[in-house]
Design a protein around this motif. Structure first.
Motif, PDB file in Angstrom:
ATOM      1  N   VAL A   1      35.279  -2.568  56.060  1.00 43.84           N
ATOM      2  CA  VAL A   1      34.201  -3.013  57.147  1.00 43.84           C
ATOM      3  C   VAL A   1      32.724  -3.040  56.265  1.00 43.84           C
ATOM      4  CG1 VAL A   1      32.893  -2.623  59.269  1.00 43.84           C
ATOM      5  CG2 VAL A   1      35.328  -1.477  58.717  1.00 43.84           C
ATOM      6  N   LEU A   2      32.147  -4.443  56.276  1.00 47.84           N
ATOM      7  CA  LEU A   2      31.188  -4.928  55.556  1.00 47.84           C
ATOM      8  C   LEU A   2      29.971  -5.214  56.623  1.00 47.84           C
ATOM      9  CD1 LEU A   2      33.045  -7.289  53.517  1.00 47.84           C
ATOM     10  CD2 LEU A   2      32.592  -4.802  52.996  1.00 47.84           C
ATOM     11  N   ASN A   3      28.823  -5.013  56.167  1.00 49.07           N
ATOM     12  CA  ASN A   3      27.553  -5.147  56.717  1.00 49.07           C
ATOM     13  C   ASN A   3      27.330  -6.765  56.818  1.00 49.07           C
ATOM     14  OD1 ASN A   3      26.670  -2.375  57.443  1.00 49.07           O
ATOM     15  ND2 ASN A   3      26.353  -2.210  55.103  1.00 49.07           N
ATOM     16  N   ASP A   4      27.979  -7.529  56.218  1.00 47.69           N
ATOM     17  CA  ASP A   4      27.617  -8.945  56.160  1.00 47.69           C
ATOM     18  C   ASP A   4      28.889  -9.506  55.497  1.00 47.69           C
ATOM     19  OD1 ASP A   4      26.382 -11.105  56.624  1.00 47.69           O
ATOM     20  OD2 ASP A   4      24.761 -10.961  55.110  1.00 47.69           O
ATOM     21  N   LYS A   5      28.962 -10.711  55.903  1.00 48.63           N
ATOM     22  CA  LYS A   5      29.959 -11.772  55.402  1.00 48.63           C
ATOM     23  C   LYS A   5      30.105 -12.033  53.860  1.00 48.63           C
ATOM     24  CE  LYS A   5      30.306 -16.274  55.216  1.00 48.63           C
ATOM     25  NZ  LYS A   5      30.233 -17.522  55.288  1.00 48.63           N
ATOM     26  N   PRO A   6      31.170 -11.573  53.258  1.00 47.35           N
ATOM     27  CA  PRO A   6      31.220 -11.653  51.628  1.00 47.35           C
ATOM     28  C   PRO A   6      30.984 -13.059  51.265  1.00 47.35           C
ATOM     29  CG  PRO A   6      33.172 -11.243  52.279  1.00 47.35           C
ATOM     30  CD  PRO A   6      32.491 -10.929  53.660  1.00 47.35           C
ATOM     31  N   GLU A   7      30.375 -13.372  50.073  1.00 45.60           N
ATOM     32  CA  GLU A   7      30.348 -14.838  49.490  1.00 45.60           C
ATOM     33  C   GLU A   7      31.400 -14.763  48.787  1.00 45.60           C
ATOM     34  OE1 GLU A   7      28.048 -16.919  50.534  1.00 45.60           O
ATOM     35  OE2 GLU A   7      27.206 -15.515  51.539  1.00 45.60           O
ATOM     36  N   GLY A   8      32.245 -14.089  48.330  1.00 47.03           N
ATOM     37  CA  GLY A   8      33.397 -14.176  47.474  1.00 47.03           C
ATOM     38  C   GLY A   8      34.453 -12.784  47.647  1.00 47.03           C
ATOM     39  N   ASP A   9      35.161 -12.738  46.635  1.00 46.69           N
ATOM     40  CA  ASP A   9      36.347 -11.602  46.985  1.00 46.69           C
ATOM     41  C   ASP A   9      36.112 -10.291  46.104  1.00 46.69           C
ATOM     42  OD1 ASP A   9      37.575 -13.005  48.757  1.00 46.69           O
ATOM     43  OD2 ASP A   9      39.023 -14.126  47.336  1.00 46.69           O
ATOM     44  N   ASN A  10      35.215 -10.438  45.196  1.00 46.39           N
ATOM     45  CA  ASN A  10      34.632  -9.345  44.298  1.00 46.39           C
ATOM     46  C   ASN A  10      34.030  -7.954  45.174  1.00 46.39           C
ATOM     47  OD1 ASN A  10      33.797  -7.864  42.183  1.00 46.39           O
ATOM     48  ND2 ASN A  10      32.570  -9.377  41.050  1.00 46.39           N
ATOM     49  N   PRO A  11      34.748  -7.100  45.037  1.00 43.33           N
ATOM     50  CA  PRO A  11      34.467  -6.103  45.941  1.00 43.33           C
ATOM     51  C   PRO A  11      33.173  -5.412  45.350  1.00 43.33           C
ATOM     52  CG  PRO A  11      36.885  -5.493  45.239  1.00 43.33           C
ATOM     53  CD  PRO A  11      35.912  -6.993  44.563  1.00 43.33           C
ATOM     54  N   ALA A  12      32.817  -5.557  44.038  1.00 42.35           N
ATOM     55  CA  ALA A  12      31.687  -5.093  43.480  1.00 42.35           C
ATOM     56  C   ALA A  12      30.393  -5.423  44.308  1.00 42.35           C
ATOM     57  CB  ALA A  12      31.397  -5.327  42.004  1.00 42.35           C
TER      58      ALA A  12
END
Length: 151
Positions: free
Chosen positions: A89-100
């Motif tokens: 669950v993320l606070n915002d939409k990720p820009e890519g697939d890198n978990p870091a």
């Protein structure tokens, strides 16, 4: 001919039915033409639980460090189908697939269990709890009845 909606009791659940003069028929399910995975009822005494576990502040590095161990620990629950779904669950939409680069909020899981206590015990065994990533004291654990699933 105008139709009216009325609540009709059925097997201790409330079901919406379309009522026409002297004829009651159940309204078609709104999802009946969309391909979905079948809804299966858990074994007697078991229920599905929607779980959202927040991370403790400042634990992103620790989360990434023990992530492989977390995934290894999930394997028996996934193979037994006790976990129906789960993930970040993320606070915002990720820009890519890198978990870091993710802005982590925590994790979510759909668990089949007898009780909230059983769900809590599962969470307590996870490396994310043992390493201080998950804030299990503030986990949201709700009994759930899902109306649909997509494959």
């Amino acid at each position: 001919m105008a139709s009216h909606l009325r609540v009709v009791p059925r097997s201790f659940q409330l079901v919406l039915a379309r009522v026409r003069p002297s004829i009651a028929s159940f309204a078609p399910h709104p999802f009946n033409k969309i391909p979905m995975a079948s809804i299966t009822t858990p074994a007697p005494g078991k229920h599905e639980w929607l779980v959202v576990v927040p991370d403790k502040p400042g634990t992103k590095e620790k989360r990434l460090e023990v992530r492989a161990q977390h995934f290894a620990g999930l394997k028996p629950y996934i193979e037994s189908q006790q976990f129906k779904a789960g993930g970040a669950v993320l606070n915002d939409k990720p820009e890519g697939d890198n978990p870091a680069e993710f802005d982590w909020y925590g994790s979510t899981i759909i668990v089949v269990a007898e009780s909230k206590e059983e769900v809590k015990a599962i969470l307590e065994k996870d490396i994310y709890t043992a390493s201080g990533v998950w804030d299990t004291e503030n986990a949201l654990i709700l009994a759930a009845k899902f109306a649909f699933r997509f494959p």
